[in-house]
Design a protein around this motif. Structure first.
Motif, PDB file in Angstrom:
ATOM      1  N   CYS A 232       1.655  -1.744  65.368  1.00 29.81           N
ATOM      2  CA  CYS A 232       1.042  -0.434  65.478  1.00 29.81           C
ATOM      3  C   CYS A 232       2.117   0.566  65.888  1.00 29.81           C
ATOM      4  CB  CYS A 232      -0.083  -0.437  66.510  1.00 29.81           C
ATOM      5  SG  CYS A 232      -0.825   1.200  66.752  1.00 29.81           S
ATOM      6  N   LEU A 233       2.402   1.529  64.964  1.00 27.44           N
ATOM      7  CA  LEU A 233       3.385   2.587  65.225  1.00 27.44           C
ATOM      8  C   LEU A 233       2.713   3.952  65.132  1.00 27.44           C
ATOM      9  CD1 LEU A 233       6.282   0.961  63.263  1.00 27.44           C
ATOM     10  CD2 LEU A 233       6.629   1.958  65.504  1.00 27.44           C
ATOM     11  N   CYS A 234       1.422   3.993  65.448  1.00 29.46           N
ATOM     12  CA  CYS A 234       0.673   5.250  65.370  1.00 29.46           C
ATOM     13  C   CYS A 234       1.325   6.318  66.236  1.00 29.46           C
ATOM     14  CB  CYS A 234      -0.771   5.041  65.826  1.00 29.46           C
ATOM     15  SG  CYS A 234      -1.731   3.965  64.785  1.00 29.46           S
ATOM     16  N   ASP A 235       1.559   7.487  65.633  1.00 36.58           N
ATOM     17  CA  ASP A 235       2.110   8.643  66.345  1.00 36.58           C
ATOM     18  C   ASP A 235       3.475   8.374  66.975  1.00 36.58           C
ATOM     19  OD1 ASP A 235      -0.217  10.300  65.862  1.00 36.58           O
ATOM     20  OD2 ASP A 235      -1.247   9.090  67.362  1.00 36.58           O
ATOM     21  N   ALA A 236       4.159   7.344  66.518  1.00 36.06           N
ATOM     22  CA  ALA A 236       5.502   7.064  67.037  1.00 36.06           C
ATOM     23  C   ALA A 236       6.498   8.080  66.484  1.00 36.06           C
ATOM     24  CB  ALA A 236       5.934   5.654  66.662  1.00 36.06           C
ATOM     25  N   ASP A 237       7.519   8.370  67.266  1.00 38.65           N
ATOM     26  CA  ASP A 237       8.576   9.293  66.858  1.00 38.65           C
ATOM     27  C   ASP A 237       9.742   8.465  66.312  1.00 38.65           C
ATOM     28  OD1 ASP A 237      10.482  11.185  66.487  1.00 38.65           O
ATOM     29  OD2 ASP A 237      10.407  12.019  68.504  1.00 38.65           O
ATOM     30  N   LEU A 238       9.876   8.457  64.967  1.00 43.08           N
ATOM     31  CA  LEU A 238      10.922   7.672  64.306  1.00 43.08           C
ATOM     32  C   LEU A 238      11.951   8.577  63.646  1.00 43.08           C
ATOM     33  CD1 LEU A 238       8.474   5.055  62.861  1.00 43.08           C
ATOM     34  CD2 LEU A 238      10.513   4.379  64.088  1.00 43.08           C
ATOM     35  N   ARG A 239      12.098   9.792  64.148  1.00 41.51           N
ATOM     36  CA  ARG A 239      13.043  10.725  63.539  1.00 41.51           C
ATOM     37  C   ARG A 239      14.457  10.154  63.536  1.00 41.51           C
ATOM     38  NH1 ARG A 239      12.091  16.042  66.950  1.00 41.51           N
ATOM     39  NH2 ARG A 239      11.738  14.426  68.511  1.00 41.51           N
ATOM     40  N   HIS A 240      15.056  10.190  62.332  1.00 41.60           N
ATOM     41  CA  HIS A 240      16.452   9.765  62.139  1.00 41.60           C
ATOM     42  C   HIS A 240      16.680   8.290  62.478  1.00 41.60           C
ATOM     43  CE1 HIS A 240      17.241  14.010  61.654  1.00 41.60           C
ATOM     44  NE2 HIS A 240      16.727  14.248  62.839  1.00 41.60           N
ATOM     45  N   ALA A 241      15.607   7.515  62.613  1.00 43.07           N
ATOM     46  CA  ALA A 241      15.780   6.080  62.859  1.00 43.07           C
ATOM     47  C   ALA A 241      16.257   5.386  61.589  1.00 43.07           C
ATOM     48  CB  ALA A 241      14.459   5.464  63.328  1.00 43.07           C
ATOM     49  N   ASN A 242      16.864   4.233  61.757  1.00 47.26           N
ATOM     50  CA  ASN A 242      17.363   3.445  60.629  1.00 47.26           C
ATOM     51  C   ASN A 242      16.444   2.249  60.414  1.00 47.26           C
ATOM     52  OD1 ASN A 242      18.739   1.983  58.740  1.00 47.26           O
ATOM     53  ND2 ASN A 242      20.549   1.594  59.978  1.00 47.26           N
ATOM     54  N   LEU A 243      15.622   2.318  59.346  1.00 54.30           N
ATOM     55  CA  LEU A 243      14.736   1.207  58.994  1.00 54.30           C
ATOM     56  C   LEU A 243      15.182   0.546  57.695  1.00 54.30           C
ATOM     57  CD1 LEU A 243      12.826   2.888  61.000  1.00 54.30           C
ATOM     58  CD2 LEU A 243      10.960   1.828  59.766  1.00 54.30           C
ATOM     59  N   TRP A 244      16.455   0.653  57.373  1.00 57.57           N
ATOM     60  CA  TRP A 244      16.982   0.117  56.113  1.00 57.57           C
ATOM     61  C   TRP A 244      16.716  -1.384  56.025  1.00 57.57           C
ATOM     62  CZ3 TRP A 244      18.843   3.380  52.464  1.00 57.57           C
ATOM     63  CH2 TRP A 244      19.433   2.814  51.328  1.00 57.57           C
ATOM     64  N   GLU A 245      16.131  -1.826  54.905  1.00 58.54           N
ATOM     65  CA  GLU A 245      15.818  -3.228  54.625  1.00 58.54           C
ATOM     66  C   GLU A 245      14.840  -3.828  55.638  1.00 58.54           C
ATOM     67  OE1 GLU A 245      19.744  -4.988  54.430  1.00 58.54           O
ATOM     68  OE2 GLU A 245      19.758  -4.801  52.252  1.00 58.54           O
ATOM     69  N   ALA A 246      14.051  -2.980  56.281  1.00 60.87           N
ATOM     70  CA  ALA A 246      13.082  -3.472  57.262  1.00 60.87           C
ATOM     71  C   ALA A 246      11.829  -4.002  56.563  1.00 60.87           C
ATOM     72  CB  ALA A 246      12.707  -2.367  58.229  1.00 60.87           C
ATOM     73  N   LYS A 247      11.174  -4.953  57.198  1.00 58.58           N
ATOM     74  CA  LYS A 247       9.912  -5.480  56.700  1.00 58.58           C
ATOM     75  C   LYS A 247       8.804  -4.868  57.548  1.00 58.58           C
ATOM     76  CE  LYS A 247       7.865  -9.689  54.913  1.00 58.58           C
ATOM     77  NZ  LYS A 247       8.056 -11.131  54.692  1.00 58.58           N
ATOM     78  N   VAL A 248       8.067  -3.914  56.956  1.00 57.62           N
ATOM     79  CA  VAL A 248       7.072  -3.139  57.699  1.00 57.62           C
ATOM     80  C   VAL A 248       5.688  -3.386  57.097  1.00 57.62           C
ATOM     81  CG1 VAL A 248       6.732  -0.881  58.794  1.00 57.62           C
ATOM     82  CG2 VAL A 248       8.927  -1.414  57.804  1.00 57.62           C
TER      83      VAL A 248
END
Length: 303
Positions: A232-248
């Motif tokens: 659960c990432l509801c309303d999370a602040d992911l600005r400029h985060a690196n999710l490259w090749e992530a399994k979401v």
């Protein structure tokens, strides 16, 4: 009917592996098992023409351990994986109740007790909350490789702490300051990061399966090649985060701020991106959006 039921020797062919045992071994210790029923005289058992082997269509890998249990009542000291394999065989042969033990436990119960004990040991943290508070008063705190499963570490200042390779299953980090903390290769399954500060954190190859990250601040966090299945990432602040090749996959990102986030080669299968803010230079290169819920009105300028 098995014609040699009254003789001392029984020949078995278990998936191509041949064994020789006795009628008493197969029938006395676990009288309610499938093997005891097969050689009880109540059923017809087919033998092949070569030396009278009775064929059972199962993998013979663990059958010697089944026989040793029936002979001596001793279960092998296996790894969890091997115990699970042996449990599957014990279930097939219905090794439920032992006539020779006061506890009446068969091999299935014996294996399940071992698995539960190991699971309970893994859940026990090596440190207490009080221990952690003492440790973080010093500089350059390292908690790498330590089992902290189930600890309540909420509302603590854990900034810059190195948790790499630690076991963080079910740990509560809610409302904690984890700015620049390192979570490289951690197992944080079902951990609670609700409303935690995770700015510039390192989550390289982390397992966050089932974790709660709602309203967490992940600004500029490195989540490259991490696993957040069912999070659960509801309303999370992911600005400029690196999710490259992530399994979401199957993750709830409803209302999350994804401005400037790197999302290349991500697997978003079944994820919920409704209301997520992804309207500034988002890179969505070779990703899986099967079954994803999107809000098209806020998906502008997607590359």
């Amino acid at each position: 009917m098995y014609s040699d039921a009254c003789s001392s020797t029984v020949r078995l062919n278990i998936g191509g592996k041949k064994f020789c045992t006795t009628f008493d071994t197969l029938t006395l210790r676990e009288p309610q098992s499938m093997l005891a029923a097969m050689f009880s005289g109540r059923h017809t058992v087919c033998k092949d023409s070569e030396k009278g082997y009775v064929f059972v269509d199962r993998d013979g890998k663990h059958f010697r351990h089944i026989l040793n249990w029936l002979r001596d009542g001793v279960a092998p000291n296996f790894s969890d994986f091997e115990n699970i394999e042996l449990l599957r065989e014990a279930e097939y042969y219905q090794l439920l109740i032992s006539r020779f033990f006061f506890s009446k436990r068969g091999l299935m119960d014996k294996i399940n007790i071992v698995l539960k004990r190991k699971d309970d040991e893994e859940k026990q943290s090596e440190l207490t909350r009080a221990d952690i508070i003492k440790i973080i008063r010093s500089k350059n705190v390292r908690l790498s490789g330590i089992n902290l499963s189930g600890l309540d570490l909420s509302k603590l200042d854990l900034s810059s702490v190195d948790f790499s390779f630690a076991c963080l299953k079910n740990v509560i980090f809610s409302h904690s300051n984890l700015h620049r903390a390192k979570f490289q290769d951690v197992d944080a399954e079902n951990a609670n990061f609700h409303n935690a500060t995770l700015r510039e954190c390192e989550f390289l190859r982390a397992n966050l399966r089932g974790a709660l990250l709602a309203e967490a601040n992940l600004d500029r966090a490195n989540l490259h090649d991490h696993c957040v299945i069912g999070c659960c990432l509801c309303d999370a602040d992911l600005r400029h985060a690196n999710l490259w090749e992530a399994k979401v996959t199957y993750t709830n990102l409803e209302g999350a701020n994804l401005r400037g986030t790197k999302l290349g080669r991500c697997d978003f299968k079944g994820a919920n991106l409704e209301g997520a803010c992804v309207d500034h230079d988002i890179r969505l290169v070779t990703f899986n959006l099967e079954g994803v819920k999107l809000n098209g009105e806020r998906m502008t300028h997607v590359l």
